[in-house]
Design a protein around this motif. Structure first.
Motif, PDB file in Angstrom:
ATOM      1  N   ASN A  87       0.809  -0.973  -0.060  1.00  8.18           N
ATOM      2  CA  ASN A  87       0.028  -0.095   0.056  1.00  8.18           C
ATOM      3  C   ASN A  87       0.789   1.184   0.003  1.00  8.18           C
ATOM      4  OD1 ASN A  87      -2.503  -1.465  -0.023  1.00  8.18           O
ATOM      5  ND2 ASN A  87      -2.781  -1.516   2.161  1.00  8.18           N
ATOM      6  N   VAL A  88       1.942   1.310   0.884  1.00  6.68           N
ATOM      7  CA  VAL A  88       2.754   2.348   0.887  1.00  6.68           C
ATOM      8  C   VAL A  88       3.487   2.629  -0.569  1.00  6.68           C
ATOM      9  CG1 VAL A  88       4.732   3.284   1.704  1.00  6.68           C
ATOM     10  CG2 VAL A  88       3.269   2.288   3.294  1.00  6.68           C
ATOM     11  N   ALA A  89       3.818   1.561  -1.310  1.00 12.00           N
ATOM     12  CA  ALA A  89       4.486   1.583  -2.591  1.00 12.00           C
ATOM     13  C   ALA A  89       3.409   2.322  -3.417  1.00 12.00           C
ATOM     14  CB  ALA A  89       4.886   0.322  -2.990  1.00 12.00           C
ATOM     15  N   LEU A  90       2.253   1.773  -3.370  1.00 13.23           N
ATOM     16  CA  LEU A  90       1.278   2.446  -4.316  1.00 13.23           C
ATOM     17  C   LEU A  90       0.917   3.908  -4.154  1.00 13.23           C
ATOM     18  CD1 LEU A  90      -1.232  -0.695  -4.392  1.00 13.23           C
ATOM     19  CD2 LEU A  90       0.289   0.154  -6.376  1.00 13.23           C
ATOM     20  N   GLU A  91       0.840   4.300  -2.800  1.00 14.27           N
ATOM     21  CA  GLU A  91       0.788   5.468  -2.387  1.00 14.27           C
ATOM     22  C   GLU A  91       1.831   6.518  -3.137  1.00 14.27           C
ATOM     23  OE1 GLU A  91       0.555   6.023   1.971  1.00 14.27           O
ATOM     24  OE2 GLU A  91      -0.645   4.647   2.044  1.00 14.27           O
ATOM     25  N   GLU A  92       3.041   6.007  -2.776  1.00 11.48           N
ATOM     26  CA  GLU A  92       4.277   6.784  -3.281  1.00 11.48           C
ATOM     27  C   GLU A  92       4.178   6.915  -4.763  1.00 11.48           C
ATOM     28  OE1 GLU A  92       7.396   8.101  -1.551  1.00 11.48           O
ATOM     29  OE2 GLU A  92       5.680   8.102  -0.296  1.00 11.48           O
ATOM     30  N   MET A  93       3.707   5.724  -5.400  1.00  9.63           N
ATOM     31  CA  MET A  93       3.721   5.708  -6.988  1.00  9.63           C
ATOM     32  C   MET A  93       2.649   6.940  -7.465  1.00  9.63           C
ATOM     33  SD  MET A  93       3.723   2.065  -8.721  1.00  9.63           S
ATOM     34  CE  MET A  93       1.915   2.131  -9.219  1.00  9.63           C
ATOM     35  N   ARG A  94       1.531   6.872  -6.780  1.00 13.50           N
ATOM     36  CA  ARG A  94       0.460   7.976  -7.132  1.00 13.50           C
ATOM     37  C   ARG A  94       0.874   9.248  -6.662  1.00 13.50           C
ATOM     38  NH1 ARG A  94      -3.251   3.693  -5.379  1.00 13.50           N
ATOM     39  NH2 ARG A  94      -3.070   4.233  -3.541  1.00 13.50           N
ATOM     40  N   ARG A  95       1.626   9.626  -5.715  1.00 12.14           N
ATOM     41  CA  ARG A  95       2.017  10.726  -5.275  1.00 12.14           C
ATOM     42  C   ARG A  95       3.018  11.507  -6.125  1.00 12.14           C
ATOM     43  NH1 ARG A  95       2.128  11.699   0.130  1.00 12.14           N
ATOM     44  NH2 ARG A  95       2.884   9.682   0.591  1.00 12.14           N
ATOM     45  N   TYR A  96       3.839  10.774  -6.937  1.00 10.51           N
ATOM     46  CA  TYR A  96       5.012  10.982  -7.872  1.00 10.51           C
ATOM     47  C   TYR A  96       4.375  10.836  -9.261  1.00 10.51           C
ATOM     48  CZ  TYR A  96       7.486  12.152  -3.756  1.00 10.51           C
ATOM     49  OH  TYR A  96       8.207  12.387  -2.486  1.00 10.51           O
ATOM     50  N   GLY A  97       3.084  10.386  -9.433  1.00  7.82           N
ATOM     51  CA  GLY A  97       2.724  10.231 -10.814  1.00  7.82           C
ATOM     52  C   GLY A  97       3.648   9.228 -11.711  1.00  7.82           C
ATOM     53  N   ARG A  98       4.138   7.969 -11.251  1.00  8.86           N
ATOM     54  CA  ARG A  98       4.921   7.175 -11.863  1.00  8.86           C
ATOM     55  C   ARG A  98       4.353   5.695 -12.115  1.00  8.86           C
ATOM     56  NH1 ARG A  98       8.893   8.340  -7.821  1.00  8.86           N
ATOM     57  NH2 ARG A  98      10.226  10.161  -8.288  1.00  8.86           N
ATOM     58  N   GLY A  99       3.058   5.878 -12.109  1.00  8.71           N
ATOM     59  CA  GLY A  99       2.279   4.494 -12.183  1.00  8.71           C
ATOM     60  C   GLY A  99       2.697   3.870 -13.795  1.00  8.71           C
ATOM     61  N   GLY A 100       3.114   4.619 -14.788  1.00  9.56           N
ATOM     62  CA  GLY A 100       3.537   4.108 -16.133  1.00  9.56           C
ATOM     63  C   GLY A 100       4.879   3.294 -15.993  1.00  9.56           C
ATOM     64  N   LEU A 101       5.364   3.381 -14.751  1.00  9.60           N
ATOM     65  CA  LEU A 101       6.834   2.673 -14.562  1.00  9.60           C
ATOM     66  C   LEU A 101       6.664   1.053 -14.396  1.00  9.60           C
ATOM     67  CD1 LEU A 101       8.984   5.596 -13.567  1.00  9.60           C
ATOM     68  CD2 LEU A 101       9.146   4.422 -15.510  1.00  9.60           C
ATOM     69  N   ILE A 102       5.544   0.776 -13.956  1.00 12.68           N
ATOM     70  CA  ILE A 102       5.158  -0.715 -13.549  1.00 12.68           C
ATOM     71  C   ILE A 102       4.117  -1.432 -14.327  1.00 12.68           C
ATOM     72  CG2 ILE A 102       3.482   0.315 -11.860  1.00 12.68           C
ATOM     73  CD1 ILE A 102       4.800  -1.629  -9.793  1.00 12.68           C
ATOM     74  N   ASP A 103       4.372  -2.671 -14.503  1.00 15.48           N
ATOM     75  CA  ASP A 103       3.367  -3.335 -15.421  1.00 15.48           C
ATOM     76  C   ASP A 103       2.447  -4.027 -14.467  1.00 15.48           C
ATOM     77  OD1 ASP A 103       1.873  -5.628 -16.598  1.00 15.48           O
ATOM     78  OD2 ASP A 103       3.763  -6.462 -17.072  1.00 15.48           O
ATOM     79  N   PRO A 104       0.935  -3.483 -14.400  1.00 15.76           N
ATOM     80  CA  PRO A 104      -0.034  -3.767 -13.469  1.00 15.76           C
ATOM     81  C   PRO A 104      -0.125  -5.472 -13.088  1.00 15.76           C
ATOM     82  CG  PRO A 104      -0.819  -2.321 -14.948  1.00 15.76           C
ATOM     83  CD  PRO A 104       0.412  -2.659 -15.507  1.00 15.76           C
ATOM     84  N   GLU A 105       0.476  -6.167 -14.434  1.00 17.01           N
ATOM     85  CA  GLU A 105       0.161  -7.759 -14.182  1.00 17.01           C
ATOM     86  C   GLU A 105       1.343  -8.329 -13.193  1.00 17.01           C
ATOM     87  OE1 GLU A 105       0.498  -9.737 -17.722  1.00 17.01           O
ATOM     88  OE2 GLU A 105      -1.529  -8.845 -18.434  1.00 17.01           O
ATOM     89  N   GLN A 106       2.349  -7.121 -12.953  1.00 17.65           N
ATOM     90  CA  GLN A 106       3.339  -7.648 -12.205  1.00 17.65           C
ATOM     91  C   GLN A 106       2.884  -7.942 -10.562  1.00 17.65           C
ATOM     92  OE1 GLN A 106       6.595  -5.082 -13.296  1.00 17.65           O
ATOM     93  NE2 GLN A 106       7.817  -6.912 -13.015  1.00 17.65           N
ATOM     94  N   LEU A 107       1.905  -6.809 -10.500  1.00 22.97           N
ATOM     95  CA  LEU A 107       1.307  -6.627  -9.147  1.00 22.97           C
ATOM     96  C   LEU A 107       0.526  -7.861  -8.658  1.00 22.97           C
ATOM     97  CD1 LEU A 107       0.617  -2.823  -9.076  1.00 22.97           C
ATOM     98  CD2 LEU A 107       2.750  -4.096  -8.382  1.00 22.97           C
TER      99      LEU A 107
END
Lengths: 195, 77
Positions: A87-107
């Motif tokens: 959850n913290v990792a997802l919050e950080e990703m959203r905070r800095y708008g870096r969602g495009g750097l991760i493949d959702p299937e990996q999650l």
């Protein structure tokens, strides 16, 4: 690879931490840190994992000392920590708008929590200590400052060993390379152990 | 950025030291933010290896991350 740590050992340590025992919490963190970090590999390009791990532990402490919170089942604290970290990792990703750097299937395939019975393995500890002792003086001093007090700013650590900041950092880089070569000669590849 | 500069930047990001803002939130390392995504993956692997080395060399098997968190808890008291 060592066997998984008995559930009661980890859970007992966390139970002690719940009474406000910071030393017990430190032992629990030491057990959990490496598997927790490994579980965050999928986020490595998108978030600063060091931030995620420290924030996860800070939140776990608050959860530990919250008497209203119930932890049930084997390795409940570990399973909870893995969820908090994600959850913290997802919050950080959203905070800095870096969602495009991760493949959702990996999650979807993030590893489950598991800790080793004895970590680091005694033979690995000996090999690391031997290789560390063989480092040339300035490289050993720089690396030792980081190993002992690496939570402090590098500028302060460089001053403590009387090196310029850039020299300090270059010595650490060189020291790590020599350590890796020394360990490889002993048949130890940390990257393979941690993959 | 040449290879040596890149290595130094990666090494800075490997540190467990992180600034905090006025509300106490831990901030990403400026060095980490300056790195390309593939170099950030290298930071992750090196941090992992480095924390194992720290645990191995510490009598209580505590990494600098664990000690950073402990220091933060003690500050709050």
């Amino acid at each position: 690879m060592a066997d998984a740590v008995p559930a009661d050992l980890l859970d007992d340590t966390f139970r002690l931490a719940r009474s406000g025992d910071e030393e017990a919490f430190a032992r629990w963190m030491a057990r959990v840190e490496i598997p927790l970090r490994k579980s965050l590999r999928a986020f490595a390009r998108a978030v600063d994992v060091e931030v995620v791990v420290q924030e996860t532990f800070a939140r776990m402490w608050l959860a530990a000392v919250d008497s209203a919170r119930i932890f049930e089942g084997n390795h409940a604290s570990l399973r909870f920590a893995f969820r908090v970290a994600r959850n913290v990792a997802l919050e950080e990703m959203r905070r800095y708008g870096r969602g495009g750097l991760i493949d959702p299937e990996q999650l979807d395939g993030l590893p489950e929590g598991r800790v080793e019975a004895e970590w680091p393995d005694p033979a690995l500890r000996r090999a690391i200590a031997d290789c560390f002792e063989r480092l040339p003086g300035p490289l050993q001093r720089a690396l030792q400052a980081r190993v002992r007090e690496g939570w402090r700013p590098d500028r302060e650590l460089a001053e403590s060993v009387r090196m310029k900041l850039n020299t300090f950092l270059q010595n650490i880089v060189r020291g790590r390379r020599l350590m890796a070569t020394c360990l490889e000669r002993r048949g130890v590849r940390l990257s393979e152990i941690l993959s | 950025m040449n290879d040596e500069e890149r290595e130094v930047l990666i090494e800075q990001a490997v540190s467990a030291f992180r600034e905090r803002n006025a509300w106490g939130r831990i901030l990403p390392s400026p060095a980490w933010q300056d790195l390309a995504p593939e170099d950030r993956a290298a930071v992750f692997e090196r941090q992992l290896e480095n924390r194992v080395v720290e645990c191995a060399l510490d009598p209580a098997t505590r990494s600098t991350t664990v000690r950073a968190v402990l220091a933060r808890l003690r500050e709050r008291r």
